[in-house]
Structures are given as C-alpha cells and as structure tokens.
Design a protein around this motif. Structure first.
Motif, PDB file in Angstrom:
ATOM      1  N   PRO A   3       6.366  -1.399   1.926  1.00 51.82           N
ATOM      2  CA  PRO A   3       5.156  -2.192   1.624  1.00 51.82           C
ATOM      3  C   PRO A   3       4.228  -2.408   2.826  1.00 51.82           C
ATOM      4  O   PRO A   3       3.207  -3.073   2.694  1.00 51.82           O
ATOM      5  CB  PRO A   3       5.740  -3.513   1.145  1.00 51.82           C
ATOM      6  CG  PRO A   3       7.013  -3.648   1.926  1.00 51.82           C
ATOM      7  CD  PRO A   3       7.562  -2.248   2.093  1.00 51.82           C
ATOM      8  N   GLU A   4       4.582  -1.866   4.033  1.00 54.07           N
ATOM      9  CA  GLU A   4       3.790  -2.155   5.227  1.00 54.07           C
ATOM     10  C   GLU A   4       2.375  -1.607   5.140  1.00 54.07           C
ATOM     11  O   GLU A   4       1.403  -2.265   5.554  1.00 54.07           O
ATOM     12  CB  GLU A   4       4.491  -1.588   6.473  1.00 54.07           C
ATOM     13  CG  GLU A   4       5.773  -2.301   6.856  1.00 54.07           C
ATOM     14  CD  GLU A   4       6.949  -1.806   6.042  1.00 54.07           C
ATOM     15  OE1 GLU A   4       6.768  -0.837   5.276  1.00 54.07           O
ATOM     16  OE2 GLU A   4       8.052  -2.406   6.150  1.00 54.07           O
TER      17      GLU A   4
ATOM     18  N   VAL B 119       0.208   1.175  -0.704  1.00 51.68           N
ATOM     19  CA  VAL B 119       0.486   0.251  -1.807  1.00 51.68           C
ATOM     20  C   VAL B 119      -0.607   0.348  -2.863  1.00 51.68           C
ATOM     21  O   VAL B 119      -0.335   0.384  -4.079  1.00 51.68           O
ATOM     22  CB  VAL B 119       0.596  -1.199  -1.286  1.00 51.68           C
ATOM     23  CG1 VAL B 119       0.653  -2.185  -2.462  1.00 51.68           C
ATOM     24  CG2 VAL B 119       1.830  -1.362  -0.407  1.00 51.68           C
ATOM     25  N   ALA B 120      -1.866   0.395  -2.394  1.00 50.94           N
ATOM     26  CA  ALA B 120      -2.986   0.487  -3.329  1.00 50.94           C
ATOM     27  C   ALA B 120      -2.957   1.797  -4.113  1.00 50.94           C
ATOM     28  O   ALA B 120      -3.264   1.835  -5.316  1.00 50.94           O
ATOM     29  CB  ALA B 120      -4.309   0.353  -2.564  1.00 50.94           C
TER      30      ALA B 120
ATOM     31  N   PHE C 225       3.533   8.671  -0.278  1.00 53.89           N
ATOM     32  CA  PHE C 225       2.914   7.373  -0.575  1.00 53.89           C
ATOM     33  C   PHE C 225       3.958   6.249  -0.641  1.00 53.89           C
ATOM     34  O   PHE C 225       3.621   5.074  -0.500  1.00 53.89           O
ATOM     35  CB  PHE C 225       2.149   7.433  -1.901  1.00 53.89           C
ATOM     36  CG  PHE C 225       1.067   8.473  -1.917  1.00 53.89           C
ATOM     37  CD1 PHE C 225       0.058   8.464  -0.972  1.00 53.89           C
ATOM     38  CD2 PHE C 225       1.067   9.478  -2.865  1.00 53.89           C
ATOM     39  CE1 PHE C 225      -0.946   9.425  -0.990  1.00 53.89           C
ATOM     40  CE2 PHE C 225       0.077  10.447  -2.882  1.00 53.89           C
ATOM     41  CZ  PHE C 225      -0.935  10.420  -1.940  1.00 53.89           C
ATOM     42  N   VAL C 226       5.216   6.632  -0.868  1.00 52.34           N
ATOM     43  CA  VAL C 226       6.289   5.643  -0.987  1.00 52.34           C
ATOM     44  C   VAL C 226       6.868   5.313   0.395  1.00 52.34           C
ATOM     45  O   VAL C 226       7.313   4.183   0.640  1.00 52.34           O
ATOM     46  CB  VAL C 226       7.397   6.169  -1.924  1.00 52.34           C
ATOM     47  CG1 VAL C 226       8.585   5.203  -1.991  1.00 52.34           C
ATOM     48  CG2 VAL C 226       6.833   6.423  -3.312  1.00 52.34           C
TER      49      VAL C 226
ATOM     50  N   ALA D 226      -2.542   2.213  -8.120  1.00 58.76           N
ATOM     51  CA  ALA D 226      -3.544   2.924  -8.917  1.00 58.76           C
ATOM     52  C   ALA D 226      -2.898   3.996  -9.790  1.00 58.76           C
ATOM     53  O   ALA D 226      -3.283   4.185 -10.954  1.00 58.76           O
ATOM     54  CB  ALA D 226      -4.579   3.557  -7.992  1.00 58.76           C
ATOM     55  N   ILE D 227      -1.893   4.691  -9.234  1.00 64.92           N
ATOM     56  CA  ILE D 227      -1.221   5.737 -10.013  1.00 64.92           C
ATOM     57  C   ILE D 227      -0.459   5.118 -11.179  1.00 64.92           C
ATOM     58  O   ILE D 227      -0.456   5.644 -12.304  1.00 64.92           O
ATOM     59  CB  ILE D 227      -0.277   6.567  -9.112  1.00 64.92           C
ATOM     60  CG1 ILE D 227      -1.086   7.338  -8.059  1.00 64.92           C
ATOM     61  CG2 ILE D 227       0.550   7.540  -9.952  1.00 64.92           C
ATOM     62  CD1 ILE D 227      -0.232   8.094  -7.054  1.00 64.92           C
ATOM     63  N   VAL D 228       0.204   3.983 -10.932  1.00 65.33           N
ATOM     64  CA  VAL D 228       0.922   3.306 -12.016  1.00 65.33           C
ATOM     65  C   VAL D 228      -0.049   2.862 -13.099  1.00 65.33           C
ATOM     66  O   VAL D 228       0.216   3.035 -14.309  1.00 65.33           O
ATOM     67  CB  VAL D 228       1.707   2.097 -11.460  1.00 65.33           C
ATOM     68  CG1 VAL D 228       2.276   1.262 -12.609  1.00 65.33           C
ATOM     69  CG2 VAL D 228       2.825   2.560 -10.539  1.00 65.33           C
ATOM     70  N   ALA D 229      -1.202   2.310 -12.678  1.00 67.13           N
ATOM     71  CA  ALA D 229      -2.206   1.880 -13.663  1.00 67.13           C
ATOM     72  C   ALA D 229      -2.743   3.072 -14.438  1.00 67.13           C
ATOM     73  O   ALA D 229      -2.957   2.992 -15.665  1.00 67.13           O
ATOM     74  CB  ALA D 229      -3.346   1.158 -12.944  1.00 67.13           C
ATOM     75  N   LEU D 230      -2.955   4.177 -13.744  1.00 69.31           N
ATOM     76  CA  LEU D 230      -3.443   5.391 -14.410  1.00 69.31           C
ATOM     77  C   LEU D 230      -2.432   5.868 -15.449  1.00 69.31           C
ATOM     78  O   LEU D 230      -2.808   6.263 -16.563  1.00 69.31           O
ATOM     79  CB  LEU D 230      -3.698   6.485 -13.368  1.00 69.31           C
ATOM     80  CG  LEU D 230      -4.091   7.862 -13.902  1.00 69.31           C
ATOM     81  CD1 LEU D 230      -5.454   7.802 -14.580  1.00 69.31           C
ATOM     82  CD2 LEU D 230      -4.109   8.894 -12.767  1.00 69.31           C
TER      83      LEU D 230
END
Length: 579
Positions: A509-510, A515-516, A504-505, A520-524
């Motif tokens: 940023p392309e 990116v989404a 995913f990394v 989402a994982i960071v928010a989780l």
C-alpha cells in the motif's frame, strides 16, 4: 562429189557436266546469299564493299547502292578492325576469323553482332575477295542480361540478392583493406511482418516489401548497397565511413523512412524495424564475421523493444551463443519430454479458499539447471517452438488436473497461458478442442490467459476469441494494465477475467499511484461485469489492501509458490486453509 555439196559432217562434243555443276552450285549459293537471315557483304581485294544481300539491308537499313564501294570500317563497324586485322587474317592457315563486334545501323543505333570474315583466293592463291557474314545478337545479349539480373537480384523487389551482396561486400572489404578505410554493415528486418502476412495476406505483404525497398534505396548514398537476403531481412553496405556514428545516422534515417504509414487494401499500415550494425575492421575482417555480428546486434535491438538500432559488442556475442544453446536445448527437450508443469494456486481473498490453479511450464536444462521461463519463452517464440510447447503444456495440464479432479470430485478452474503466435495460428480453436476431447477436461473449467499486448495484436478480429468462446472456455487478460488497451475495444471483447499485473501489486500500500491503479482496475471489472485476480501477492499488507479495494482473488508466494503436481495435490487437500 558435187561442187558445193558437203562431203562430210564434223561434230564436236564437249563434256559440260562440270560447268553445269558449277552453275548449279552458283545458283544454290545465290539462293543462300539472298535468303539467309544473316547479313552478308562481299569486299574486293581493297576491302571495299562489292555486294550485299537482302538481310544486310534488313539488319543495317542501308540499301545496296548506298554501300557499294564503301569501307565497312568507316560505314558499318562501330568498333573498327585494327590496321593489322586483314594482314593477319591473310596469314592464318584457313584465312578465317570470327568473333563479337559492334556495328552501327543507318539510323545510328549501335548493336552487338557476331561476325565471320573469310578470305577468297583464286587458283593461283591470289586474294580476290573477302566475305563477311554477320548476325544481330541483340536479343541474345538482352536475354543473357536478363538471366544475369535474375541470378543476382531479388525478383520481388529488384534489389541485389544474397549472391550479389556477397560479391559486393567482398569487393568493399578488399578496397577498405587496401586503402586503410572503415565500412559498416547494417542488418535489419521488419518488426511484426509475419503478422501482416498472416492477417492481410501474402499479396499485401509482397506489396509492402516492394514499397519499403523503394524507400530504402532513396534513403541511401550512391556509394551504398542495399540487398534483400530473404523474407523481411535487408542488409546495407556502407563503404568509406569516417566514424561509427555514420552508421548510426543512416540507421536513424532508415527507421524514420520505414515508419511512414503505407496504404494497403484500404488499411493504413505502419511498420518498424530492428537494426544491427557492425563495423570493419572493429567487429570482423571478413564477410562472415561482419554479417554474424550485425545479425547478433539486430537481435539485441529486438530484445530491447524493437524500432531501434544497436551496435555489435562482445557481450552480445556471448548472449547470442547462450541464446543458441537455449534454442537447441529447447528442441531437444521437446523431443525427449524434458519439460514439466508446475501449478500455482489462485485463492479467494475473502476466505482463502482455492478457486483455481495456473499451469506454468518449467525446464531443467542438463547443463544450466533450472532455466527461468522469462529467458526461454521469448526464445521459444522467436524460434517457432512456442506452438508445440504450448500444445504440450495444455494437454499435460488438462490430463493431470482433469484426472485428479475427477478422482476426488473437485472442480477447479485451470488457467493456461497462450502466446500471440498460438492465437494467430489458423484454427487455434481446433487445437483447444482436440486437447479437451483427448483429455476429457471440462471446457467450462478451462481458462486461457492472453497478455494485454497480445490482445492489441488480435483486436482487429473478434473471430479468434469468438471461436474460443464457442467452445465454452473462459478467457482472461493477463498482465492487465501494462499494454495500454483501448477501453472502447475491451468492452466489446468476449472476456471473463482481468488479472492485475504484479508490477502494480508489488508496491502497495506504500505507493499511492499503484493503489489508485488497482482500485481503478477493480472498478472497471465491476462495470464490465468481469472477475478480477491480483498477481504477485507476497505479504499481508498487500493482501489487506487488496481486500479493502474489493479485489476478489489473488495469486502469489504469500499463498503458495508454483508446485509440482504431486505437491499440489497435498496442498489442495489441506481444506479450508486460511491466510
């Protein structure tokens, strides 16, 4: 002398010892005749029954009056003696014959019998009678059949075992060779059967095998043979196939049949299988070559994701030989300490400070050079070598990092990967406890990384993770986002960190989708109060985006590749390194 008066007395004395002996012998013979367990019938010179004993009636059901004067060939023998039987018997030296035959009871039931026939002659050598003694050997034959069945069949499933399989395959190949036909061999084993045995117990595992064996038999043609070679390995012989697709068609059918859920001790169990197919004469002309080819193809099916089938190819044979070389090399490396541990730093994305290091095993093969962990770790798991290898890595990393951190007064988090096989082993927490005691490494600074797919395997039981948390070690979910975890399960697990998978990394940023996902994982992680680390950070654009998304830590070649222990020390000594 007086008229009419006897003048003398004449006495006659006769020796009757022989007669008495004969009478005694006859009496003894009569007792034997009536009390023996074997049936006896005596025939006259015309081969008609003249006398029978009680055992005869007990065995055949015929009363004496029903058989006297009868021809035993018509009445008793289900397999009659030939017309030349008695003439030949009369010419033998002792006038005797014995052997196995079949008799028929009064109710029509046929039974095997061991029969002995003797000729009786008078003093002049003239035949007067024939004596036949017979015994019902049904129980003996039944016991022999049971022993034969046990010798050639698997006692758990009732399927042919390896011995009978070898014989039938040899016969099938001989027929195919003679008739110019093709046949197929399907080798398959169940995916994850060991896990079912370990979690539900061997009784449930046995019941599962019995259920699946019955399903397999129903799915086959009458001309096919299925055998259990051992454990969860089965093999099917397909005789007389028109084309290779016939093997694929049966493989698909078997996979569908095995995939249907089974109710076991209140649990709904669904299993899959990996199937390898070899074809005669394309992939081999004898049993050993075909079985080896099918086994190789089966391992290829497992490597491709399981729950599928593969045909054998020469390329697979090369890979199998390579795999065998790696497996044997792993065993030697474990015995000779042929592994090393490299360490990759983990850094805070805010300022570049080193927050932790991950221990990664490396192997320098004597012939092949440096072997990638992606190649040898899966083989170590399949060969049952991952547990001793995992113990060695844990102990070595704790020893090296613990000694260095103590000398320099540095407290760094040490991350060590743990495989599913290690976690599923009973008392794994004791292995960790022992390593901590022996090395003196602080428990709270040790972080065990388990993959998300492993998490799904053990999510049925919180006990494993709870036991580890009781030691005060930290737990991280590695490769997060690739295993489709149930979030409802995730929120109840005692974990401390999520590691975002490098897939995913790589394209941020392309790639807006990646990116989404990272966002989402960071928010989780924030919602669940978990720390988060991004893997595979290789350039400044990725680093910038991760910082913008609020990711706390990163790990990757932008910061440092995995380093030998000596190089790691020098790297860490560069304090306040910025990126």
């Amino acid at each position: 002398s007086t008229v009419g008066t006897a003048a003398r007395l004449v006495g006659v004395v006769k020796d009757i010892t022989e007669r008495k002996q004969m009478e005694e012998q006859l009496r003894q013979a009569e007792v034997v005749f009536e009390t023996t367990a074997e049936g006896i019938f005596i025939m006259d010179e015309a081969q008609r029954i003249a006398s029978v004993n009680l055992a005869f009636t007990g065995i055949t059901g015929y009363r004496p009056e029903e058989v006297l004067g009868q021809d035993p060939n018509e009445l008793l023998h289900a397999r009659r003696h030939s017309d030349q039987f008695y003439p030949r018997l009369e010419t033998t030296l002792r006038g005797q014959w014995q052997g196995e035959t079949y008799c028929r009871r009064k109710n029509g039931e046929v039974f095997p019998a061991w029969e002995s026939v003797s000729v009786v002659r008078d003093a002049e050598g003239v035949i007067t009678h024939y004596v036949t003694v017979f015994a019902d050997i049904t129980a003996i034959r039944r016991a022999e059949e049971q022993l034969q069945h046990l010798a050639h069949h698997d006692p758990l499933t009732g399927l042919p075992n390896r011995l009978l399989f070898n014989d039938r395959l040899d016969q099938t190949l001989e027929w195919a060779r003679r008739e110019g036909q093709r046949c197929a061999l399907l080798f398959f084993d169940l995916d994850g059967f060991k896990h079912i045995n370990d979690t539900l117990g061997h009784c449930c595992g046995d019941l599962l095998l019995q259920t699946l064996a019955a399903r397999i038999k129903v799915a086959l043609r009458h001309s096919d043979t299925v055998a259990r070679l051992g454990g969860d390995e089965f093999v099917v012989i397909m005789a007389n196939i028109a084309q290779a697709e016939d093997g694929a068609r049966l493989a698909r059918k078997l996979l569908e049949t095995l995939a249907a859920p089974i109710e076991l001790v209140g649990e709904r169990i669904a299993v899959s299988a990996s199937v390898g197919i070899s074809i005669y004469p394309d992939d081999g002309t004898d049993r050993h070559a075909l079985l080896k080819a099918a086994d190789t193809a089966m391992y290829s099916a497992k490597a491709q994701g399981r729950n599928r089938f593969c045909f054998y190819t020469e390329e697979m044979a090369v890979r199998a030989l390579e795999r065998l070389g790696i497996e044997q090399g792993l065993k030697r490396a474990l015995e000779t300490q042929g592994f090393t541990v490299h360490y990759q730093p983990q850094v805070a994305l805010s300022d570049g400070a080193i927050t932790g290091i991950e221990a990664l095993v490396r192997w320098q093969h004597p012939q092949q050079g440096v072997v990638s962990p992606a190649r040898f770790i899966p083989i170590a798991e399949e060969a049952g070598l991952i547990e001793p290898l995992g113990r060695w890595v844990l102990s070595t990393a704790c020893t090296e990092i613990g000694r260095w951190a103590k000398a320099w007064g540095t407290a760094l988090r040490l991350s060590v990967n743990v495989s599913a096989r290690q976690l599923l082993r009973d008392h794994f927490h004791e292995t960790v406890r022992q390593a901590l005691l022996e090395t003196g490494f602080p428990a709270h600074q040790l972080e065990l990384e388990i993959t998300e797919s492993t998490l799904q395997v053990i999510e049925h039981s919180m006990r494993v993770l709870d036991e580890l948390k009781a030691l005060e070690v930290q737990i991280a979910i590695d490769d997060f986002g690739t295993g489709y975890s149930s979030l409802s399960v995730l929120k109840h697990l005692p974990i401390d960190r999520l590691k975002i998978d490098h897939s995913f990394v790589r394209d941020i940023p392309e790639d807006i989708n990646d990116v989404a996902i990272v966002e989402a994982i960071v928010a989780l992680s924030r919602t669940l109060r978990l720390k988060v680390t991004a893997e595979g950070v290789e350039n400044e654009a990725q680093l910038s985006m991760l910082r913008r998304l609020g990711c706390e830590e990163g790990q990757g070649y932008l910061f440092s590749p995995p380093l030998p222990f000596a190089a790691l020390q020098a790297f860490i000594m560069q304090t306040n390194r910025q990126f």
